[in-house]
Design a protein around this motif. Structure first.
Motif, PDB file in Angstrom:
ATOM      1  N   GLY A 135      -1.518  10.544   2.996  1.00  0.00           N
ATOM      2  CA  GLY A 135      -0.321   9.805   3.372  1.00  0.00           C
ATOM      3  C   GLY A 135      -0.638   8.404   3.845  1.00  0.00           C
ATOM      4  O   GLY A 135      -1.781   8.080   4.199  1.00  0.00           O
ATOM      5  N   GLY A 136       0.384   7.559   3.881  1.00  0.00           N
ATOM      6  CA  GLY A 136       0.202   6.181   4.302  1.00  0.00           C
ATOM      7  C   GLY A 136      -0.276   6.054   5.727  1.00  0.00           C
ATOM      8  O   GLY A 136      -1.082   5.168   6.054  1.00  0.00           O
ATOM      9  N   ALA A 259       2.672   0.852   1.801  1.00  0.00           N
ATOM     10  CA  ALA A 259       3.098   2.222   1.495  1.00  0.00           C
ATOM     11  C   ALA A 259       4.436   2.231   0.772  1.00  0.00           C
ATOM     12  O   ALA A 259       4.608   2.916  -0.243  1.00  0.00           O
ATOM     13  CB  ALA A 259       3.166   3.037   2.784  1.00  0.00           C
ATOM     14  N   ASP A 286       1.678   3.987  -1.413  1.00  0.00           N
ATOM     15  CA  ASP A 286       2.186   5.354  -1.576  1.00  0.00           C
ATOM     16  C   ASP A 286       2.894   5.491  -2.918  1.00  0.00           C
ATOM     17  O   ASP A 286       3.999   4.966  -3.107  1.00  0.00           O
ATOM     18  CB  ASP A 286       3.161   5.718  -0.458  1.00  0.00           C
ATOM     19  CG  ASP A 286       2.473   6.049   0.845  1.00  0.00           C
ATOM     20  OD1 ASP A 286       1.228   6.043   0.877  1.00  0.00           O
ATOM     21  OD2 ASP A 286       3.183   6.296   1.839  1.00  0.00           O
ATOM     22  N   SER A 298      -0.813   9.245  -2.113  1.00  0.00           N
ATOM     23  CA  SER A 298      -1.022   8.005  -1.383  1.00  0.00           C
ATOM     24  C   SER A 298      -2.442   7.505  -1.602  1.00  0.00           C
ATOM     25  O   SER A 298      -3.384   8.304  -1.667  1.00  0.00           O
ATOM     26  CB  SER A 298      -0.772   8.237   0.113  1.00  0.00           C
ATOM     27  OG  SER A 298      -0.980   7.066   0.857  1.00  0.00           O
TER      28      SER A 298
END
Length: 480
Positions: A135-136, A259, A286, A298
């Motif tokens: 994830g970001g 992101a 992302d 991501s």
């Protein structure tokens, strides 16, 4: 082990779910947690059950699930559906491997390296390294860790004791993950300095320079600055080229949190929003946001090769899995904070095979067209008011009866929340809200590849109609 009959029903239920997402409500039966607990049987059994008996549980789950592929799902910075991506997701689960070594993920490792090179080329990094992350927020944490390592290379061995206070700089509208990062890295929230923003929510470069100078006067060591490419509320792009020049002059690590907004690099028309991205030391992107991949997808890209390995490799204890000590190992595991990691690259690679560069560009350009349409509808309707100028794919607006600007802020905020809740409860649309200067407003984000122009029109018609019900106003058609 594998019986096709066991999975056929699941596929049929999923087909029905996706058909409902395309043609039905955003959520079939929205309920609060207590109501859901009363409806569902969530207790875990002592004795197991055959697979065939799970069909009822699957159906129950799907009936209460939010249909994020519905064209009226605007709630978060992700949504929609991509068939090639879904195939990649299934393939990743079926092959069930991890991305830490080439030995167990041979093709996946090469696919991930291919994508990092491709995305790096779009960013403007000549010879990047990078990895997919969870994830970001995780990517932002890793970027700050690399900056800390460059600032104090001995820290991995000796720790934080005895070093100057390390100060990081982000805009006032940067993502909250940077607060978590300074806490987790032992720097402390007090060492994350918020740089003022202008009227559009963009970081002010002169204010950044002033704060850097102040930190140095106080005996601190500035080490890290963030430029946001697409803020979460207003969709603002910080002046990346100016921030990059300051970072280079002051010897700071320059990280871009892209992101949400980095995907504009896929469009020749809109990539100018990212001007200066090539001056960064690292970039988070992302693909599960504006590129429509399933969660999580991501990437963290780094300009200088070897930085990730130098920062994250363990000094000992990993030889049981990582064999050899090449300066640029084929294994991805040593150069990350992860150990086990899912094959997220596969779904993006398959989607890229399906869409190609031109397909991605058309998708991004289509989003901007829809955002412009939404903006025009708001401008032309007497009961809709923009709260902030549209800068990219975020549209911040309020319903105000006949544009009543004398309406109290408290009443405006109340209307926003009531309208939003009614739209969700009726399954008509799911759109989030945010707050700025005391105003609570709708934050409409455009990143759902299922949304068409007619869906945008319908969304505003339903929202205005709901607002009129709460205020007793006479409805008026939405026009562009």
């Amino acid at each position: 082990m594998f019986q096709s009959s066991d999975y056929l029903n699941l596929l049929q239920q999923l087909e029905g779910f996706f058909n409902d997402a395309a043609n039905g409500k955003v959520v079939e039966s929205f309920a609060d947690p207590d109501t859901l607990k009363a409806r569902l049987s969530l207790a875990l059994p002592t004795e197991g059950r055959p697979l065939s008996s799970l069909n009822e549980d699957i159906a129950s789950y799907l009936s209460h699930a939010v249909r994020t592929a519905n064209p009226a799902y605007f709630n978060q910075l992700w949504g929609g559906f991509n068939a090639a991506c879904f195939m990649g997701d299934m393939l990743s689960s079926a092959t069930n491997t991890s991305m830490y070594t080439h030995e167990v993920a041979p093709v996946a490792t090469l696919i991930e390296k291919t994508l990092i090179a491709k995305i790096g080329e779009l960013v403007g990094f000549a010879n990047p390294e990078g990895q997919f992350t969870t994830g970001g927020s995780n990517g932002n944490l890793m970027a700050m860790a690399m900056a800390r390592h460059r600032a104090v290379p001995t820290l991995k061995q000796t720790g934080l004791a005895g070093i100057p206070k390390l100060v990081a700089f982000v805009s006032e509208e940067a993502h909250y993950s940077f607060v978590k990062a300074v806490q987790l890295l032992g720097l402390g929230a007090d060492q994350l300095w918020k740089v003022p923003v202008d009227d559009d929510g963009k970081l002010i470069p002169t204010a950044l320079e002033d704060l850097i100078a102040l930190a140095r006067r106080q005996g601190a060591q500035p080490f890290f600055v963030v430029g946001t490419a697409g803020t979460t509320v207003r969709g603002a792009y910080d002046p990346l080229a100016e921030i990059g020049a300051i970072a280079q002059k002051e010897n700071l690590w320059f990280h871009i949190d892209g992101a949400w907004g980095a995907s504009v690099l896929l469009s020749n028309t809109h990539k100018s929003l990212m001007q200066g991205v090539d001056t960064a030391d690292s970039v988070v992107w992302d693909a599960h946001k504006a590129m429509g991949m399933t969660l999580i997808c991501s990437m963290l890209l780094v300009k200088s090769r070897g930085t990730m390995l130098s920062t994250f490799s363990a000094q000992e204890g990993s030889d049981y899995i990582f064999h050899g000590s090449a300066p640029d190992p084929i294994d991805l595991g040593p150069a990350t904070i992860h150990c086990g990691r899912r094959v997220d690259a596969l779904k993006l690679w398959l989607a890229w095979q399906h869409l190609g560069d031109r397909g991605w560009e058309a998708m991004v350009d289509g989003y901007f067209s829809l955002a412009a349409q939404a903006e025009e509808i708001i401008h032309n309707h007497p009961s809709l008011v923009l709260i902030a100028p549209r800068q990219s794919l975020n549209i911040c607006f309020q319903y105000r009866p006949q544009g009543d600007r004398a309406l109290s802020q408290e009443r405006r905020n109340e209307l926003t929340l009531k309208i939003r809740q009614a739209l969700i409860e009726k399954g008509l649309a799911m759109v989030n809200y945010a707050e700025l200067n005391g105003d609570i407003f709708f934050r409409l984000v455009i990143c759902n590849n299922q949304t068409k122009p007619e869906d945008i029109e319908l969304f505003f018609e339903q929202l205005v109609e709901m607002g009129h019900r709460f205020t007793g106003q006479v409805a008026r058609a939405v026009t562009v």
